[in-house]
Design a protein around this motif. Structure first.
Motif, PDB file in Angstrom:
ATOM      1  N   ALA A 153      -2.858  13.507  34.426  1.00  0.00           N
ATOM      2  CA  ALA A 153      -4.038  14.375  34.346  1.00  0.00           C
ATOM      3  C   ALA A 153      -5.159  13.774  33.507  1.00  0.00           C
ATOM      4  N   ALA A 154      -5.073  12.479  33.209  1.00  0.00           N
ATOM      5  CA  ALA A 154      -6.124  11.804  32.459  1.00  0.00           C
ATOM      6  C   ALA A 154      -6.875  10.849  33.379  1.00  0.00           C
ATOM      7  N   ALA A 155      -8.087  10.512  33.002  1.00  0.00           N
ATOM      8  CA  ALA A 155      -8.884   9.578  33.780  1.00  0.00           C
ATOM      9  C   ALA A 155      -8.359   8.156  33.588  1.00  0.00           C
ATOM     10  N   PRO A 156      -8.510   7.296  34.579  1.00  0.00           N
ATOM     11  CA  PRO A 156      -8.143   5.888  34.388  1.00  0.00           C
ATOM     12  C   PRO A 156      -8.933   5.268  33.242  1.00  0.00           C
ATOM     13  N   ARG A 157      -8.321   4.304  32.587  1.00  0.00           N
ATOM     14  CA  ARG A 157      -9.000   3.618  31.488  1.00  0.00           C
ATOM     15  C   ARG A 157      -8.758   2.118  31.612  1.00  0.00           C
ATOM     16  N   GLU A 158      -9.557   1.353  30.903  1.00  0.00           N
ATOM     17  CA  GLU A 158      -9.412  -0.093  30.931  1.00  0.00           C
ATOM     18  C   GLU A 158      -8.124  -0.529  30.228  1.00  0.00           C
ATOM     19  N   ILE A 159      -7.426  -1.459  30.847  1.00  0.00           N
ATOM     20  CA  ILE A 159      -6.247  -2.092  30.240  1.00  0.00           C
ATOM     21  C   ILE A 159      -6.491  -3.589  30.239  1.00  0.00           C
ATOM     22  N   ASP A 160      -6.586  -4.151  29.056  1.00  0.00           N
ATOM     23  CA  ASP A 160      -6.834  -5.582  28.907  1.00  0.00           C
ATOM     24  C   ASP A 160      -5.514  -6.277  28.580  1.00  0.00           C
ATOM     25  N   PRO A 161      -4.952  -7.080  29.503  1.00  0.00           N
ATOM     26  CA  PRO A 161      -3.665  -7.730  29.249  1.00  0.00           C
ATOM     27  C   PRO A 161      -3.761  -8.979  28.386  1.00  0.00           C
ATOM     28  N   ASN A 162      -4.957  -9.383  28.019  1.00  0.00           N
ATOM     29  CA  ASN A 162      -5.124 -10.591  27.218  1.00  0.00           C
ATOM     30  C   ASN A 162      -4.832 -10.300  25.753  1.00  0.00           C
ATOM     31  N   GLY A 163      -4.079 -11.206  25.121  1.00  0.00           N
ATOM     32  CA  GLY A 163      -3.763 -11.010  23.714  1.00  0.00           C
ATOM     33  C   GLY A 163      -2.395 -11.538  23.352  1.00  0.00           C
ATOM     34  N   ASP A 164      -1.872 -11.038  22.244  1.00  0.00           N
ATOM     35  CA  ASP A 164      -0.621 -11.532  21.666  1.00  0.00           C
ATOM     36  C   ASP A 164       0.566 -10.705  22.143  1.00  0.00           C
ATOM     37  N   TYR A 165       1.646 -11.394  22.477  1.00  0.00           N
ATOM     38  CA  TYR A 165       2.883 -10.758  22.922  1.00  0.00           C
ATOM     39  C   TYR A 165       4.059 -11.315  22.124  1.00  0.00           C
ATOM     40  N   VAL A 166       5.153 -10.563  22.118  1.00  0.00           N
ATOM     41  CA  VAL A 166       6.437 -11.059  21.638  1.00  0.00           C
ATOM     42  C   VAL A 166       7.366 -11.147  22.844  1.00  0.00           C
ATOM     43  N   VAL A 167       8.010 -12.288  23.021  1.00  0.00           N
ATOM     44  CA  VAL A 167       8.834 -12.550  24.206  1.00  0.00           C
ATOM     45  C   VAL A 167      10.198 -13.061  23.761  1.00  0.00           C
ATOM     46  N   GLY A 168      11.259 -12.564  24.379  1.00  0.00           N
ATOM     47  CA  GLY A 168      12.592 -13.110  24.136  1.00  0.00           C
ATOM     48  C   GLY A 168      13.395 -12.402  23.062  1.00  0.00           C
TER      49      GLY A 168
END
Length: 317
Positions: free
Chosen positions: A34-49
């Motif tokens: 029930a919320a409006a779509p918003r921007e999702i920026d996948p660029n940035g820092d992640y932790v993996v493994g």
């Protein structure tokens, strides 16, 4: 059922590495109902493994060594917690036997979380069908599977609670190929954090346990490898006691299962030739018939647990 008094229950994530993702397009997504779509920026820092671990610490453990429970491929730590038909799992059995217990979800499984693909992981995950599981887990002949549960034909003496097979299928999670070193790095970090321990591991987890025992020989004091898959070629100068457990229904048509078994049997044979303390528990040879690839979930799971507990007790652990 035996009573258990816990001192604490805790959880943590361990292992993993930093990864920076750049150059990815920014999208718009509805993330809340029930919320409006918003921007999702996948660029940035992640932790993996990283991997997930949950600790159960007893008020008065009778063993100084905790038991680490490692699951198999496409599974999570839930396979140790209870059986698909609602009986107590080996998590409870080890606690009742006086061991602190640590149950894990390996890298990329369950609460350990995923990573984006193909941006970080090289490809998509692998999913398991019920048809594949029926045959691979040796519940019945391949021709005995049917989508309609009432039409399935298990092996005559099958110990797995086949009536709960569909509930069991709800546990399965995606898995990725070629992530072995990432998983081993996290398992190694786990053992370093926990300290001296016993590892009880199933299938793919059994292969990882054999490897970690070689990498951390002063910390892994015993390994119970339940139908291990992915066992290496050289046991090396490894004085850690190992128990290899095989169940039933290794038919000629189970080529994949047979190849896993041949590899592990060769590994154990080389270890015995080098006079290493590697033992084998072949359930059918012991007169215990009908077990599946998941003896910790089978109807006689308590009996199998008692066999393992006796082996550990003989080690003085």
């Amino acid at each position: 059922m035996s009573s258990v008094t816990l001192r604490s229950i805790g959880s943590f994530h361990i292992g993993g590495r930093a990864h920076v993702l750049q150059g990815q397009p920014i999208g718009r997504h509805q993330t809340v109902a029930a919320a409006a779509p918003r921007e999702i920026d996948p660029n940035g820092d992640y932790v993996v493994g990283q991997m997930y671990a949950q600790e159960y610490r007893l008020s008065k453990p009778t063993s100084s060594l905790p038991v680490l429970l490692w699951h198999g491929g496409g599974m999570t730590g839930s396979q140790w917690e209870s059986t698909p038909d609602g009986r107590a799992g080996w998590l409870w059995r080890f606690l009742a036997a006086g061991y602190d217990v640590v149950v894990t979800d390996a890298v990329e499984r369950g609460r350990a979380s995923w990573a984006p693909y193909p941006q970080i992981y090289a490809g998509p995950p692998i999913f398991r069908t019920k048809q594949e599981a029926w045959s691979m887990f040796r519940l019945g002949p391949e021709s005995g599977y049917a989508s309609d549960a009432s039409q399935r034909r298990p092996f005559d003496n099958q110990q797995f609670p086949v009536h709960a097979f569909d509930a069991f299928a709800q546990q399965w999670v995606p898995r990725w190929s070629h992530h072995e070193e990432m998983a081993l790095a996290a398992y190694g970090a786990l053992v370093q954090r926990i300290g001296p321990c016993v590892v009880v591991a199933h299938s793919q987890g059994g292969g990882f346990a054999c490897d970690i025992a070689k990498r951390c020989p002063t910390l892994v004091r015993a390994v119970v490898a339940i139908e291990p898959a992915g066992v290496g070629h050289d046991p090396g100068p490894n004085d850690t006691p190992h128990l290899l457990l095989w169940a039933d229904h290794f038919q000629p048509e189970h080529r994949v299962c047979g190849a896993y078994r041949d590899s592990a049997d060769r590994y154990w044979h080389r270890a015995r030739q080098n006079l290493l303390p590697f033992d084998t528990l072949d359930l059918p040879a012991r007169g215990i018939a009908g077990n599946s690839h998941f003896p910790m979930l089978d109807l006689n799971s308590d009996q199998i647990f008692n066999e393992i507990a006796r082996w550990l007790n003989k080690l003085g652990l």
